[in-house]
Scaffold this motif. Structure first.
Motif, PDB file in Angstrom:
ATOM      1  N   HIS A 550       0.877  -1.168   0.000  1.00 49.90           N
ATOM      2  CA  HIS A 550       0.000   0.000   0.000  1.00 49.90           C
ATOM      3  C   HIS A 550       0.917   1.221   0.000  1.00 49.90           C
ATOM      4  N   ASN A 553       0.388   4.487   2.270  1.00 52.08           N
ATOM      5  CA  ASN A 553       0.075   4.341   3.687  1.00 52.08           C
ATOM      6  C   ASN A 553       1.281   4.700   4.559  1.00 52.08           C
ATOM      7  N   ASP A 554       1.007   4.992   5.834  1.00 44.73           N
ATOM      8  CA  ASP A 554       2.083   5.237   6.787  1.00 44.73           C
ATOM      9  C   ASP A 554       2.762   3.923   7.158  1.00 44.73           C
ATOM     10  N   LYS A 557       1.387   0.175   7.991  1.00 46.17           N
ATOM     11  CA  LYS A 557       0.208  -0.209   7.219  1.00 46.17           C
ATOM     12  C   LYS A 557       0.521  -0.325   5.733  1.00 46.17           C
ATOM     13  N   ARG A 558       1.797  -0.534   5.420  1.00 45.04           N
ATOM     14  CA  ARG A 558       2.228  -0.554   4.025  1.00 45.04           C
ATOM     15  C   ARG A 558       2.230  -1.941   3.404  1.00 45.04           C
TER      16      ARG A 558
END
Length: 624
Positions: A550, A553-554, A557-558
């Motif tokens: 992702h 995302n930060d 949360k990737r």
């Protein structure tokens, strides 16, 4: 493990490794795998891509300020493999809206059928006619970037102390060289050292050939015919050998010069061991930091005597696809950008980006630089030439020029061998394997990870992937693999940033949790490692895993849907061996061990074993 490693891996120690994803190369949520790194903000801006082999940061920043509706993206491939990459991209009609090409690469492959005719535009009028390359019908497909200047360099301070006078012609240079030799100082010396990255023997021979052949229109026409594969006489090449022979006879070229690297020759000039050498303006500026003043001197030509080598480093053209219906808005934007390139302001920005020393435009102000003041007349006269390209004869010249300097052969024997190549054509390229389809840059990264994992015998392999705008993670190379035969050139351009410095691999054992944290943090460049901070998230290409990235995302949360290659879950506390390129992480942050395997050898062996290569489309999904 060291403190950094503990901190590096603690962020997502309990990240779940669940699910099997459904795509490595499948585009998801609008992600273009070849253009990773483009911010997704401002979707209304018009994205124009420039395919370049040198970063254009100053120009790009100014262009975006001047044209706020345009986002200029640099599809930038750097490194010493760039000739092969240029040929591969042009051969597969794979480049952006604008292409920047190094002047010496233009003859390597015909681009005329892929570029727009710019002769009907206003901006070519900004240049001297003799710098514009046009065909017999007057079509212009490329406009020049800034000017470069290459000639002899001499120690002016030393000359004044010794009472030596700058020669006025070729014969005067030979006489002065011998005179200085008698004082114990080397009068005139160039480097003939062949490194893994460049043959200075061929380079110097090509300079002689340029000065004695390409200064004349008939010589330029001869070279164009040679590049087109026509059966032409190689007599102009004989002239260069005669030039070299005269320099050998008076001691200006010696056998021991073949063991002197270029930098060592510069050091000898700075140390007053050599009075005259060759180089460019940056070399003079460097030498002038040592106390003595160095200046330009003509190369001098054996045939016409003048011998200044004023050359154009780079050219710019527009993709012919812009003329297709529906591309009107893009075409207008590209013409505006080329018009900016053809302005004195645009050219000065390209000078800041290292593409030359001064604008090539008509009436451009010569920078207030005492080094350039010495050659004002030559600059204003607009006498432009570039070195000839003898790539088809490299297999001969690469060894026989050295033999010629050593007195082991003569020019007739060398040119007879070259004539045979011209008559029979180059030997067929040997294929190591076959690519069944085109690979994206991202898929090519996954392929390299597969090769590294196989060679190192690890559970997993990770490889950084280069992105747009010149971002290169440690060990990253921005290249694709195209459908068809896979050759040694393909292996080199995909795996080596520098031809003389192969990328070495390492291996280390980590837990599943540590691996997840590593993937969450992403790849890093050398500068990011030095700064201790990353500019944005840069995902790794992987082998042995399936996962989803992702991208926006930060951290934390990737990465999701992580499984092993066989679909089994990644175990948080289990140990896994991973292989990676040395330097991919800050020095001392891992207790990894060298495998003794280079990325180049790993990919070569992998391709030779597999024979047939297909892009993996079910390994990694990219989401915004």
């Amino acid at each position: 493990m060291k403190d950094y490693k503990k901190r590096f891996f603690t962020a997502l120690g309990l990240l779940a490794a669940v699910g099997v994803l459904a795509g490595c190369s499948a585009k998801a949520a609008g992600v273009d795998e070849n253009m990773l790194g483009i911010p997704q903000s401002d979707p209304e801006r018009l994205t124009i891509t420039v395919t370049c082999n040198s970063r254009l940061d100053h120009f790009a920043a100014a262009a975006e300020e001047r044209f706020p509706e345009i986002r200029l993206v640099q599809d930038c491939y750097t490194g010493q493999y760039r000739i092969s990459e240029h040929i591969a991209r042009i051969g597969h009609n794979d480049f952006g809206d604008i292409i920047m090409v190094k002047a010496g690469h233009i003859p390597k492959i015909d681009m005329s059928g892929q570029l727009m005719d710019l002769s009907t535009q206003q901006f070519p009028a900004n240049f001297n006619a003799n710098v514009l390359q046009s065909d017999s019908d007057g079509h212009i497909t490329l406009i020049p970037g800034p000017l470069s200047f290459n000639c002899n360099i001499y120690n002016k301070t030393l000359f004044e102390e010794k009472g030596w006078t700058v020669p006025e012609d070729y014969e005067g240079l030979l006489a002065l060289s011998q005179k200085i030799d008698q004082t114990g100082i080397r009068g005139f010396r160039n480097s003939y050292f062949d490194s893994a990255s460049q043959s200075f023997q061929i380079y110097q021979y090509s300079v002689f050939s340029a000065l004695d052949t390409l200064t004349q229109v008939e010589g330029q026409n001869w070279h164009n015919k040679l590049m087109a594969g026509e059966a032409v006489s190689l007599e102009p090449m004989e002239t260069a050998f005669q030039d070299m022979r005269r320099l050998i006879d008076i001691g200006a070229v010696r056998v021991e010069d073949m063991s002197v690297p270029f930098n060592a020759n510069m050091e000898a000039m700075a140390g007053r061991e050599v009075a005259i050498g060759s180089g460019e303006i940056d070399h003079i500026r460097l030498l002038n930091t040592g106390g003595d003043e160095f200046c330009f001197m003509p190369h001098f030509s054996m045939t016409d005597g003048r011998g200044w080598l004023l050359n154009l480093g780079y050219f710019f053209g527009a993709n012919k696809e812009l003329k297709q219906p529906g591309n009107e808005k893009k075409q207008k934007a590209v013409m505006e950008l080329l018009d900016f390139i053809a302005s004195e302001e645009g050219q000065k920005l390209l000078v800041e980006d290292g593409l030359g020393m001064m604008p090539a435009t008509l009436g451009a102000e010569i920078p207030d630089d005492p080094v350039l003041e010495q050659v004002r007349t030559q600059i204003e006269s607009g006498r432009y030439i570039m070195r000839p390209t003898y790539d088809m004869f490299t297999s001969v010249l690469g060894t026989e020029i050295g033999a010629f300097i050593r007195g082991e052969t003569d020019s007739k024997a060398i040119l007879d061998r070259c004539s045979l190549i011209l008559e029979q054509g180059p030997p067929p390229v040997q294929a190591l394997g076959e690519a069944e389809a085109d690979f994206t840059i991202w898929q090519a990264g996954c392929l390299k990870a597969d090769a590294l994992r196989a060679a190192a015998g690890t559970d997993i392999a990770i490889v950084g992937v280069s992105e747009v705008n010149g971002y290169d993670p440690a060990g990253g190379v921005r290249t694709k693999l195209y459908k068809g035969p896979v050759t040694e050139d393909d292996i080199a351009r995909m795996t080596q940033v520098r031809t003389d410095t192969p990328l070495m691999s390492m291996s280390v054992s980590v837990t599943g949790n540590e691996l997840l944290s590593l993937l969450e943090y992403g790849a890093t460049s050398e500068k990011e490692q030095q700064d201790g901070a990353v500019s944005r998230f840069h995902p790794f290409a992987v082998s042995g895993l399936k996962l989803t990235y992702h991208l926006e995302n930060d951290e934390g949360k990737r990465v999701s849907d992580v499984t092993m290659e066989d679909g089994s879950k990644l175990q948080p506390d289990a140990l896994y061996t991973i292989s990676y390129i040395r330097g991919a992480f800050p020095e001392g942050k891992f207790d990894g061990k060298e495998t003794g395997i280079t990325m180049t050898n790993a990919l070569r062996d992998y391709v030779a074993e597999k024979k047939s290569l297909t892009p993996d489309e079910k390994r990694i999904r990219l989401r915004m």
